[in-house]
Design an enzyme around this catalytic site. Structure first.
Site, PDB file in Angstrom:
ATOM      1  N   TYR A   1      -8.108   7.653  13.147  1.00  0.00           N
ATOM      2  CA  TYR A   1      -7.878   6.424  12.394  1.00  0.00           C
ATOM      3  C   TYR A   1      -9.090   5.501  12.471  1.00  0.00           C
ATOM      4  O   TYR A   1      -9.676   5.296  13.536  1.00  0.00           O
ATOM      5  CB  TYR A   1      -6.653   5.667  12.928  1.00  0.00           C
TER       6      TYR A   1
ATOM      7  N   HIS B   1     -15.645  -4.301  10.508  1.00  0.00           N
ATOM      8  CA  HIS B   1     -15.290  -2.980  11.019  1.00  0.00           C
ATOM      9  C   HIS B   1     -16.556  -2.160  11.249  1.00  0.00           C
ATOM     10  O   HIS B   1     -17.268  -1.822  10.295  1.00  0.00           O
ATOM     11  CB  HIS B   1     -14.401  -2.242  10.025  1.00  0.00           C
TER      12      HIS B   1
ATOM     13  N   ASN C   1       0.813  -1.213   0.000  1.00  0.00           N
ATOM     14  CA  ASN C   1       0.000   0.000   0.000  1.00  0.00           C
ATOM     15  C   ASN C   1       0.851   1.270   0.000  1.00  0.00           C
ATOM     16  O   ASN C   1       1.621   1.516   0.930  1.00  0.00           O
ATOM     17  CB  ASN C   1      -0.907  -0.013   1.239  1.00  0.00           C
TER      18      ASN C   1
ATOM     19  N   HIS D   1      -3.476   1.380  16.549  1.00  0.00           N
ATOM     20  CA  HIS D   1      -2.700   1.740  15.363  1.00  0.00           C
ATOM     21  C   HIS D   1      -1.363   2.385  15.685  1.00  0.00           C
ATOM     22  O   HIS D   1      -0.984   3.400  15.088  1.00  0.00           O
ATOM     23  CB  HIS D   1      -3.522   2.636  14.426  1.00  0.00           C
TER      24      HIS D   1
ATOM     25  N   HIS E   1      -4.143  -9.803   9.241  1.00  0.00           N
ATOM     26  CA  HIS E   1      -4.573  -8.568   8.580  1.00  0.00           C
ATOM     27  C   HIS E   1      -5.420  -8.911   7.359  1.00  0.00           C
ATOM     28  O   HIS E   1      -5.119  -9.852   6.630  1.00  0.00           O
ATOM     29  CB  HIS E   1      -3.314  -7.801   8.164  1.00  0.00           C
TER      30      HIS E   1
ATOM     31  N   ARG F   1      -0.549 -11.055  13.762  1.00  0.00           N
ATOM     32  CA  ARG F   1      -1.355 -10.515  12.679  1.00  0.00           C
ATOM     33  C   ARG F   1      -0.602 -10.405  11.353  1.00  0.00           C
ATOM     34  O   ARG F   1      -1.070  -9.748  10.430  1.00  0.00           O
ATOM     35  CB  ARG F   1      -1.908  -9.137  13.074  1.00  0.00           C
TER      36      ARG F   1
ATOM     37  N   ARG G   1     -14.707  -5.157  15.145  1.00  0.00           N
ATOM     38  CA  ARG G   1     -13.773  -4.102  15.538  1.00  0.00           C
ATOM     39  C   ARG G   1     -14.529  -2.789  15.611  1.00  0.00           C
ATOM     40  O   ARG G   1     -15.254  -2.445  14.672  1.00  0.00           O
ATOM     41  CB  ARG G   1     -12.624  -3.992  14.537  1.00  0.00           C
TER      42      ARG G   1
ATOM     43  N   GLU H   1      -9.383 -10.877   9.826  1.00  0.00           N
ATOM     44  CA  GLU H   1      -9.965  -9.563   9.526  1.00  0.00           C
ATOM     45  C   GLU H   1     -10.631  -9.596   8.156  1.00  0.00           C
ATOM     46  O   GLU H   1     -10.119 -10.206   7.222  1.00  0.00           O
ATOM     47  CB  GLU H   1      -8.889  -8.484   9.540  1.00  0.00           C
TER      48      GLU H   1
ATOM     49  N   ASP I   1      -8.381  -1.137  17.491  1.00  0.00           N
ATOM     50  CA  ASP I   1      -7.059  -0.906  16.906  1.00  0.00           C
ATOM     51  C   ASP I   1      -6.532   0.446  17.362  1.00  0.00           C
ATOM     52  O   ASP I   1      -7.081   1.493  17.017  1.00  0.00           O
ATOM     53  CB  ASP I   1      -7.171  -0.947  15.374  1.00  0.00           C
TER      54      ASP I   1
ATOM     55  N   ASP J   1      -6.365  -3.147   1.462  1.00  0.00           N
ATOM     56  CA  ASP J   1      -5.084  -2.990   0.780  1.00  0.00           C
ATOM     57  C   ASP J   1      -4.507  -4.330   0.349  1.00  0.00           C
ATOM     58  O   ASP J   1      -3.467  -4.379  -0.302  1.00  0.00           O
ATOM     59  CB  ASP J   1      -4.085  -2.219   1.643  1.00  0.00           C
TER      60      ASP J   1
ATOM     61  N   TRP K   1       1.471   7.097  12.119  1.00  0.00           N
ATOM     62  CA  TRP K   1       0.144   6.873  11.555  1.00  0.00           C
ATOM     63  C   TRP K   1      -0.147   5.381  11.582  1.00  0.00           C
ATOM     64  O   TRP K   1      -1.123   4.940  12.066  1.00  0.00           O
ATOM     65  CB  TRP K   1       0.053   7.366  10.104  1.00  0.00           C
TER      66      TRP K   1
ATOM     67  N   GLU L   1      -5.374  -4.146  19.323  1.00  0.00           N
ATOM     68  CA  GLU L   1      -4.411  -4.335  18.236  1.00  0.00           C
ATOM     69  C   GLU L   1      -3.432  -3.173  18.163  1.00  0.00           C
ATOM     70  O   GLU L   1      -3.811  -2.012  18.337  1.00  0.00           O
ATOM     71  CB  GLU L   1      -5.194  -4.440  16.915  1.00  0.00           C
TER      72      GLU L   1
ATOM     73  N   GLU M   1       0.760  -6.680  11.623  1.00  0.00           N
ATOM     74  CA  GLU M   1       0.420  -6.503  10.211  1.00  0.00           C
ATOM     75  C   GLU M   1       1.548  -5.862   9.416  1.00  0.00           C
ATOM     76  O   GLU M   1       1.587  -5.985   8.192  1.00  0.00           O
ATOM     77  CB  GLU M   1      -0.870  -5.698  10.054  1.00  0.00           C
TER      78      GLU M   1
END
Length: 402
Positions: free
Chosen positions: A159, A122, A37, A212, A312, A283, A147, A339, A210, A316, A402, A236, A262
């Protein structure tokens, strides 16, 4: 039998995907996902300029030797570009092997350990009420695991929450957008979100969240401790795992299950996390961790320490990786959850596949190989468009994760 032709197919049916197609001298072909990605073309170059010329004429049935050749034979090992390229080749070779054997890849791995692969969806909301509504909608659709992400008052962008209701796609066309992050607001907001969700839907659904990579280890420990009353399935990416030891601090303060991986590319990224039992779910994904051949080793190692898989599965990853993940999930003994961010209708048209969602699970029929294909004519109608993931800054302008 020999490998006769290798090619990459880059397409953008709403978002960018890179697909490897390997064809043998007997006309059998296999597909692999090479999508990274925001750095898609770097993998295409690695494949076309450095890998493809080395594989023409080799026996595609020698998966292990080819994997070792691509990994050990390159002085510069690991990293996301290298391991994504290796994964794409590996997936395509497993696809070919399954077609030659007339069996699904899960049969070649050892057969089914379960009838379906439990997935988590999600549920996103711009505020608490919208997030709870999304959770309830997922329950109505049969999801057993969900999630939950919500907007945070005082922050314009958080996020996991898109501008439109329900939809979330992190990669954006053009140059990377910049978002502002405030940890203190997030830590005040998130436990209250899950208190309200549990009040609304009870304790039957598995709830996930998550972070992140946004938190320091002690901040992550605080969040996990605050979430304990709501019996999370996992938190996560609570903190960056560049330093695997950092998860020890979280463990000292909380019994909330932890998931990470991930962005991992090899078993070395998670060796200490698994061996020291600092996580509960690994993950890593097939496309970024060296393919089925390498991920099988990670899963077997994790099983020794009662760590389960939780791969994951965002948009993406193309349907080629998702098909590989379903095959892997049907087989792997220490499966946890998969996921699932459903692809767009256009993406599904470009990549027709056999796996399907049924009442909280992904299932597939007894079809040879991975059970996925590509419509090259349709793919060609959607050329690559540059897109990036966002970057995050703190309120004072400093760069953040991020």
């Amino acid at each position: 039998m020999k490998i006769e032709r290798l090619e990459t197919i880059v397409t953008c049916p709403g978002r960018n995907f890179v697909t490897v197609k390997i064809t043998t001298d007997e006309g059998v072909y296999g597909l692999g996902d090479a999508t990274l990605n925001g750095r898609e073309l770097s993998v295409r170059s690695y494949l076309e300029d450095h890998i493809f010329p080395c594989l023409v004429g080799r026996d595609p049935r020698n998966l292990e030797d080819i994997w070792q050749y691509l990994y050990r034979g390159a002085y510069w090992r690991r990293g996301p570009v290298t391991m994504t390229a290796i994964a794409a080749i590996d997936m395509a070779l497993w696809d070919i092997l399954g077609k030659l054997a007339g069996m699904p890849v899960y049969r070649l791995l050892g057969g089914k350990s379960r009838d379906g692969v439990m997935v988590y969806g999600h549920a996103n909301g711009r505020d608490h009420a919208e997030a709870i509504e999304a959770v309830q909608q997922h329950i109505e659709e049969g999801y057993k695991a969900i999630r939950v992400q919500s907007g945070v008052p005082g922050m314009d962008k958080v996020y996991g929450v898109g501008k439109a209701k329900g939809h979330y796609e992190p990669a954006q066309k053009g140059l990377p957008p910049e978002e502002t992050w405030d940890t203190a607001l997030y830590l005040r907001h998130t436990p209250e979100l899950f208190r309200k969700v549990r009040e609304a839907v009870g304790f039957d659904p598995h709830l996930l969240h998550d972070a992140h990579h946004r938190l320091t280890p002690i901040e992550a420990a605080r969040l996990c401790k605050d979430l304990e009353p709501y019996r999370m399935f996992w938190v996560e990416d609570a903190t960056p795992a560049d330093n695997q030891e950092s998860f020890r601090l979280i463990r000292q303060h909380s019994t909330t299950p932890l998931a990470v991986g991930e962005v991992f590319n090899s078993i070395w990224d998670c060796k200490d996390l698994i061996k020291e039992q600092l996580i509960d779910y690994i993950r890593s994904t097939i496309v970024h961790a060296g393919g089925i051949t390498h991920l099988r080793r990670i899963a077997d190692f994790a099983a020794m320490y009662q760590v389960r898989t939780g791969f994951h599965g965002a948009t993406d990853l193309s349907p080629v990786t998702m098909a590989a993940a379903v095959n892997f999930g049907l087989w792997v003994p220490n499966f946890g959850v998969q996921e699932l961010m459903p692809h767009s209708e256009l993406t599904d048209e470009v990549f027709p596949h056999n796996y399907r969602y049924e009442d909280g699970y992904l299932v597939m029929d007894e079809v040879p190989g991975l059970g996925v294909d590509i419509d090259e004519v349709l793919a060609a109608k959607h050329p690559y468009e540059r897109a990036y993931l966002p970057v995050a800054r703190l309120r004072d302008g400093a760069m953040w994760n991020w």
